[in-house]
Design a protein around this motif. Structure first.
Motif, short mmCIF file in Angstrom:
data_model
loop_
_atom_site.label_atom_id
_atom_site.label_comp_id
_atom_site.label_asym_id
_atom_site.label_seq_id
_atom_site.Cartn_x
_atom_site.Cartn_y
_atom_site.Cartn_z
N LEU A 115 33.50 40.52 40.41
CA LEU A 115 33.39 39.42 39.44
C LEU A 115 34.46 38.37 39.66
N TYR A 116 34.02 37.18 40.09
CA TYR A 116 34.91 36.04 40.31
C TYR A 116 34.78 35.08 39.13
N LEU A 117 35.91 34.82 38.45
CA LEU A 117 35.91 33.84 37.38
C LEU A 117 36.23 32.48 37.97
N SER A 118 35.35 31.54 37.76
CA SER A 118 35.50 30.20 38.33
C SER A 118 36.34 29.33 37.39
N LYS B 168 39.84 33.53 40.06
CA LYS B 168 40.32 34.82 40.52
C LYS B 168 39.23 35.88 40.36
N VAL B 169 39.34 36.90 41.21
CA VAL B 169 38.45 38.05 41.13
C VAL B 169 39.14 39.05 40.22
N SER C 186 45.46 44.21 39.27
CA SER C 186 45.96 42.84 39.41
C SER C 186 44.83 41.98 39.94
N PRO C 187 44.47 40.91 39.22
CA PRO C 187 43.42 40.03 39.71
C PRO C 187 43.79 39.45 41.08
N LEU C 188 42.79 39.13 41.86
CA LEU C 188 42.98 38.55 43.18
C LEU C 188 42.65 37.06 43.10
N SER C 189 43.66 36.22 43.31
CA SER C 189 43.47 34.77 43.17
C SER C 189 42.71 34.19 44.36
N LEU C 190 42.09 33.06 44.12
CA LEU C 190 41.41 32.33 45.18
C LEU C 190 42.40 31.98 46.29
N GLU C 191 43.60 31.62 45.90
CA GLU C 191 44.65 31.30 46.88
C GLU C 191 44.94 32.50 47.79
#
Length: 181
Positions: A38-41, A46-47, A96-101
């Motif tokens: 699940l990626y939050l836009s 972040k995933v 820990s969420p995984l950021s787009l960065e």
């Protein structure tokens, strides 16, 4: 089980986290059970975890099975929006969420999908998702029956319910979910 990378608007996430939104709605979707990262836009980018999703229910093909308020909501939903109701079976969050960065450090020029990616078509992304540590399951919905009280309910309708307001007041005081919300 097929694995996908699913984009999701952050404002639609709270009712899922609270276990109140039992269906995700899309115009079209995989016709099988899937494990969705699940990626939050939006401003989150972040995933945050994994949702297990069931086989979509085609609302346009099942409308005659419902009665009263549920039937009315389903007809309204079909006319105004999407036709696939995808059962949300479970949710597990990343520690820990995984950021787009962070994703872009491993996969330069990565662009999140508007809908979803099938992860077998992007092995690097799949490997990155598999490295993430998961928390305990937030909820499990059996979906051994149709949740009539929830079928074809919009997020706005769910957010107006007393149950949502009660849970939201408690969650707002907790720090457990601040990293996501």
């Amino acid at each position: 089980m097929k694995e996908i990378f699913l984009s999701f608007k952050p404002e639609y996430f709270k009712p899922i986290l609270y276990g109140l939104k039992k269906y995700e709605y899309r115009k079209r979707f995989c016709n099988e059970e899937v494990c969705a990262y699940l990626y939050l836009s939006g401003n989150k980018r972040k995933v945050i975890g994994i949702m297990e999703l069931g086989v979509p229910i085609r609302l346009d093909k099942t409308v005659d099975e419902y009665t009263n308020d549920t039937r009315r909501r389903v007809i309204d939903y079909i006319n105004a929006r999407d036709v696939c109701a995808i059962p949300i079976k479970s949710l597990r969050l990343f520690e820990s969420p995984l950021s787009l960065e962070s994703i872009r450090k491993s996969i330069p020029n990565f662009m999140p999908p508007q809908m979803y990616y099938i992860l077998n078509n992007n092995i690097k992304l799949k490997e990155l998702m598999k490295k993430q540590r998961l928390k305990e399951c937030e909820f499990i919905h059996k979906h051994d029956k149709i949740y009539d009280d929830n079928l074809a309910m919009s997020v706005r309708e769910i957010m107006k319910t007393p149950k949502y307001k009660e849970i939201d007041a408690v969650i707002d005081k907790m720090s457990d979910y601040k990293y996501i919300l």
